[in-house]
Write an enzyme that holds these catalytic residues in place. Sequence first.
Site, PDB file in Angstrom:
ATOM      1  N   PHE A  16       0.932  -1.148  -0.064  1.00 24.27           N
ATOM      2  CA  PHE A  16      -0.070  -0.156   0.193  1.00 24.27           C
ATOM      3  C   PHE A  16       0.807   1.224  -0.237  1.00 24.27           C
ATOM      4  O   PHE A  16       1.616   1.319   0.821  1.00 24.27           O
ATOM      5  CB  PHE A  16      -0.805   0.123   1.105  1.00 24.27           C
ATOM      6  CG  PHE A  16      -1.854   1.085   1.100  1.00 24.27           C
ATOM      7  CD1 PHE A  16      -2.897   1.206   0.334  1.00 24.27           C
ATOM      8  CD2 PHE A  16      -1.455   2.461   2.082  1.00 24.27           C
ATOM      9  CE1 PHE A  16      -3.790   2.212   0.329  1.00 24.27           C
ATOM     10  CE2 PHE A  16      -2.344   3.556   1.771  1.00 24.27           C
ATOM     11  CZ  PHE A  16      -3.468   3.623   1.069  1.00 24.27           C
ATOM     12  N   ASP A  32       9.448   2.469   1.246  1.00 24.71           N
ATOM     13  CA  ASP A  32       8.339   3.195   1.939  1.00 24.71           C
ATOM     14  C   ASP A  32       8.082   3.069   3.205  1.00 24.71           C
ATOM     15  O   ASP A  32       7.675   1.779   3.737  1.00 24.71           O
ATOM     16  CB  ASP A  32       6.884   2.563   1.095  1.00 24.71           C
ATOM     17  CG  ASP A  32       5.754   3.487   1.547  1.00 24.71           C
ATOM     18  OD1 ASP A  32       5.710   3.809   2.780  1.00 24.71           O
ATOM     19  OD2 ASP A  32       4.624   3.257   0.831  1.00 24.71           O
ATOM     20  N   LYS A  39       3.120  10.261   8.492  1.00 25.41           N
ATOM     21  CA  LYS A  39       2.463   9.786   9.446  1.00 25.41           C
ATOM     22  C   LYS A  39       3.008  10.285  11.003  1.00 25.41           C
ATOM     23  O   LYS A  39       2.759  11.513  11.372  1.00 25.41           O
ATOM     24  CB  LYS A  39       2.449   8.123   9.914  1.00 25.41           C
ATOM     25  CG  LYS A  39       1.421   7.651   8.716  1.00 25.41           C
ATOM     26  CD  LYS A  39       1.330   6.154   8.915  1.00 25.41           C
ATOM     27  CE  LYS A  39       0.200   5.503   8.041  1.00 25.41           C
ATOM     28  NZ  LYS A  39      -1.301   6.029   8.091  1.00 25.41           N
TER      29      LYS A  39
HETATM   30  C1  LIG Z   1       2.841   2.311   3.664  1.00 25.05           C
HETATM   31  C2  LIG Z   1       2.040   3.421   3.367  1.00 25.05           C
HETATM   32  N1  LIG Z   1       2.533   4.219   2.650  1.00 25.05           N
HETATM   33  C3  LIG Z   1       1.580   5.358   2.236  1.00 25.05           C
HETATM   34  C4  LIG Z   1       0.615   5.641   3.040  1.00 25.05           C
HETATM   35  C5  LIG Z   1      -0.177   6.920   2.628  1.00 25.05           C
HETATM   36  O1  LIG Z   1      -0.101   7.868   3.324  1.00 25.05           O
HETATM   37  P1  LIG Z   1      -1.089   9.205   3.601  1.00 25.05           P
HETATM   38  O2  LIG Z   1      -2.508   8.495   4.016  1.00 25.05           O
HETATM   39  O3  LIG Z   1      -0.346   9.864   4.601  1.00 25.05           O
HETATM   40  O4  LIG Z   1      -1.014   9.524   2.230  1.00 25.05           O
HETATM   41  C6  LIG Z   1       0.212   4.925   4.091  1.00 25.05           C
HETATM   42  C7  LIG Z   1      -1.165   5.004   4.779  1.00 25.05           C
HETATM   43  O5  LIG Z   1      -1.356   4.229   5.373  1.00 25.05           O
HETATM   44  C8  LIG Z   1       1.008   3.749   4.100  1.00 25.05           C
HETATM   45  O6  LIG Z   1       0.683   2.727   5.130  1.00 25.05           O
END
Ligand SMILES: Cc1ncc(COP(=O)(O)O)c(C=O)c1O
Length: 406
Positions: free
Chosen positions: A137, A222, A251
């Site tokens: 994700f 990521d 986050k």
């Molecule tokens: C691994 C990962 N990447 C990207 C995101 C996206 O982050 P945002 O909701 O701040 O755009 C998330 C959100 O849960 C995530 O868990």
Amino acid sequence: MEKADYQATLARYDRYVMHTYAPGAMFVRGEGAQLWDAEGNRYLDFASGISVCNLGHCHPAVTAAIREQAGKLVHISNLYYNEVTPKLAEKLISRGFDGTVFFCNSGAEANEAMIKLARKYGSATGRNEIITMIDSFHGRTLATLAATGRAKYRQGFAPDMPGFVQVPFNDLAAVKAAVTDRTCAVMLEPVQGEGGILPADPEYLKELRAFCDERDILLLFDEVQCGMGRIGTLFAWQSFGVEPDVFSMAKAIANGLPMGAIIASRRLSGVLTPGTHASTFGGTPLVSAAALAVQETFDRENVLENCRIQGEYLMRRLREIAAPYPFVRTVRGKGLMIGIVLDREPKTLAGLILKKRLVVLTAGETVVRLLPPLVITRAEADEALAVIAEALAEYAAVLKSDESEK
Ligand SMILES: Cc1ncc(COP(=O)(O)O)c(C=O)c1O
């Protein structure tokens, strides 16, 4: 909160806030790992706003920094210098990865920046494809959705942005088979979060690093969910001993104020040049001051050590507690990123736990996900374990009675 105010708040949500979420409880106050709902009930928070309030709610050092900076300078735009943003960048770089930082506002935006950097790097040699992982994700913008391996999030938003190929996670042969002369990067979460709390195999990451070096392919991590101390090291890659070329975070970086960032290794620092990428709010003095206070708190308090100790304790005790229940397949994770993996959907069990005033999340199709603040005490861990033990027993009884009715 008065009952009438509570009802009015729900009505406003219903009429005026777009229904992209289905919220559960309504919270009015937080402190550390505790939350209070609109009726004054106390909850223990094992979700941290989805791994955002890693230092707990309203950490006094972060609140003080926000208050002070809010009275000085909130925003000035990146067209001008300010004194706070570079201090934060220096602090992040001092943690063991030499490079430069680009600041933005969210995880998706950080990953967009990382994808753009990789494409720009690849453009010199005519390469623009990125290999990502099934069940990953990476966010909800169109590029990060195309990168996301969980296909259900893409439904209804066709056409997918081209340039992404998905392969199974923890499978080096699959990466090798997917590489073409157009591949510029491989992107993955060191611990898959939304996909179900699945850590990468350290050997896989080491071999992937060597393979990417051989082929001049960038390795992108990521760390939006698993970074910022969540798995027991400040940056997730430090837990695996494998350095990426670029990694993203968001986050928890400012413990609740919106911020995202990427750090690119020094050799890549010149890839994005003036005018090639930007973000109006990226790294405002206000949010940078909060993020700096977060880093200083990591220095001052034993946050990472506590994360490792409480994480090991929780994981061990959860395995013991869950052992009698055949519907629990396993308990897995790293640090305080923990998944209780079921043989069925996780929402019913998560709902039972929430009713007992422990806030938890789900992930993937079968996982109850625990992401407590990294500052939880042993007593809070024990309180959560007692709730989960009760909920598991109750769920087992429900399943048994369902079974006997059949
Ligand atoms: C691994 C990962 N990447 C990207 C995101 C996206 O982050 P945002 O909701 O701040 O755009 C998330 C959100 O849960 C995530 O868990």
